[in-house]
Design a protein around this motif. Structure first.
Motif, PDB file in Angstrom:
ATOM      1  N   TYR A  47       0.831  -1.196   0.000  1.00 26.67           N
ATOM      2  CA  TYR A  47       0.000   0.000   0.000  1.00 26.67           C
ATOM      3  C   TYR A  47       0.872   1.254   0.000  1.00 26.67           C
ATOM      4  N   ASP A  48       0.383   2.305  -0.623  1.00 27.41           N
ATOM      5  CA  ASP A  48       0.963   3.630  -0.476  1.00 27.41           C
ATOM      6  C   ASP A  48       0.302   4.274   0.737  1.00 27.41           C
ATOM      7  N   VAL A  49       1.111   4.645   1.724  1.00 28.44           N
ATOM      8  CA  VAL A  49       0.585   5.063   3.021  1.00 28.44           C
ATOM      9  C   VAL A  49       0.963   6.512   3.306  1.00 28.44           C
ATOM     10  N   LEU A  50      -0.036   7.307   3.655  1.00 28.37           N
ATOM     11  CA  LEU A  50       0.186   8.654   4.162  1.00 28.37           C
ATOM     12  C   LEU A  50       0.038   8.597   5.674  1.00 28.37           C
ATOM     13  N   LEU A  51       1.111   8.888   6.385  1.00 24.83           N
ATOM     14  CA  LEU A  51       1.129   8.831   7.840  1.00 24.83           C
ATOM     15  C   LEU A  51       0.985  10.248   8.377  1.00 24.83           C
ATOM     16  N   VAL A  52      -0.151  10.519   9.026  1.00 21.56           N
ATOM     17  CA  VAL A  52      -0.436  11.866   9.512  1.00 21.56           C
ATOM     18  C   VAL A  52       0.131  12.028  10.916  1.00 21.56           C
ATOM     19  N   GLU A  53       1.093  12.937  11.053  1.00 19.18           N
ATOM     20  CA  GLU A  53       1.689  13.246  12.354  1.00 19.18           C
ATOM     21  C   GLU A  53       1.961  14.745  12.401  1.00 19.18           C
ATOM     22  N   PRO A  54       1.173  15.493  13.177  1.00 19.05           N
ATOM     23  CA  PRO A  54       1.323  16.949  13.197  1.00 19.05           C
ATOM     24  C   PRO A  54       2.544  17.455  13.954  1.00 19.05           C
ATOM     25  N   ASP A  55       3.105  16.633  14.834  1.00 18.13           N
ATOM     26  CA  ASP A  55       4.216  17.075  15.674  1.00 18.13           C
ATOM     27  C   ASP A  55       5.543  16.895  14.929  1.00 18.13           C
ATOM     28  N   ASP A  56       6.115  18.004  14.486  1.00 17.98           N
ATOM     29  CA  ASP A  56       7.376  17.936  13.742  1.00 17.98           C
ATOM     30  C   ASP A  56       8.481  17.268  14.547  1.00 17.98           C
TER      31      ASP A  56
END
Length: 292
Positions: free
Chosen positions: A37-46
């Motif tokens: 799968y092509d996965v977009l991992l959402v993490e707002p904390d840089d």
């Protein structure tokens, strides 16, 4: 990879997102990328980005060392995971979004509402204890929403617990089962009862182990050795609690205490350790020491 049209007919996702770059979110992203799968991992904390990338690279290196991947496969896996900083940055109409943020109702409701606005074909929560029907109140298309409970460490535990809400459609369940199968895992389907099946079994053993430690029955090491040697558990309940996170254990215990009574009441030892910042592996100290 199989023909894309056939995959869509069978309900298999090609592009997906995972919300949350913590231990579980990274694990889910890893196994999904490993399955193609092509996965977009959402993490707002840089500040977490370097940590999550290092975790993925370490997992890939371990898999290469064990002969599970070759170097080219490992680099391809890493290349299929992209970090994005917000849910709003996700493209519209993804095949699947899996929410994996901390077990706090207000946070999950907010995240799910924002995710539903991206119109995914299937939306799932990785909650281990919260009501799927309660979470569904934040979702526009409740038929395409369900619980998808993974276990830690995600890359080695073969089970995914699917939780059917009152509105979850059979189509959504079949899509979820196909997704789990493609990950090389097995699924079981449970009713929407607080704690489902696995969390209740796991938590009751962990809380009892904490009470034993609290009352001086044995050391943490020996309590865990008893579970491993006598019952063939792969890891003892106290070490597993450290891996899961003691703050997560406390949140789940409070949720299940409210639903099922005081047999799930958190021991004073657990409450005190969380207040002191002893959260387990992620903080470096829990029932055991976890060197960086």
């Amino acid at each position: 990879m199989a023909d894309n049209t056939l995959e869509r007919e069978r309900g298999m996702a090609d592009r997906m997102a995972v919300l949350g770059g913590g231990t579980m979110g990274v694990g889910i992203a890893y196994v999904a990328a490993q399955a193609g799968y092509d996965v977009l991992l959402v993490e707002p904390d840089d500040r977490r980005v370097n940590t999550l990338r290092a975790t993925i690279r370490d997992a890939v290196a371990s898999a290469i060392g064990r002969g599970k991947l070759d170097a080219a496969q490992g680099e391809a896996l890493i290349g299929r995971i992209d970090r994005v900083a917000s849910i709003e940055a996700l493209p519209d109409g993804l095949d699947l979004i899996v929410e994996s943020v901390p077990e706090r109702l207000d946070l999950k409701l907010d995240v799910l509402a924002r995710s539903a606005a991206r119109n995914p074909r299937l939306l799932a929560s990785n909650t281990s204890a919260l009501s799927i029907d309660r979470l569904a109140e934040a979702v526009t298309d409740r038929q395409a929403f369900l619980g998808m409970h993974f276990f830690n460490p995600v890359w080695s535990i073969k089970l995914v617990e699917l939780v059917r809400g009152d509105a979850t459609s059979e189509v959504a369940l079949e899509q979820a089962r196909a997704f789990v199968t493609r990950l090389g895992k097995e699924s079981l389907t449970v009713r929407n009862v607080p704690g489902f099946a696995t969390s209740r079994l796991d938590l009751i053993a962990s809380l009892e182990a904490m009470r034993m430690l609290e009352s001086g029955v044995a050391s943490a090491e020996d309590i865990d050795r008893a579970a491993v040697l006598a019952y063939r558990h792969p890891v003892g309940p106290l070490r597993l609690s450290d891996i899961v996170g003691l703050d997560v254990r406390l949140d789940i215990a409070r949720t299940l205490q409210a639903a099922h009574g005081d047999r799930f009441a958190p021991p004073a030892l657990l409450t005190r350790m969380v207040a002191e910042g002893k959260l387990g592996a992620k903080s470096g100290q829990g029932f055991f020491a976890w060197p960086a």
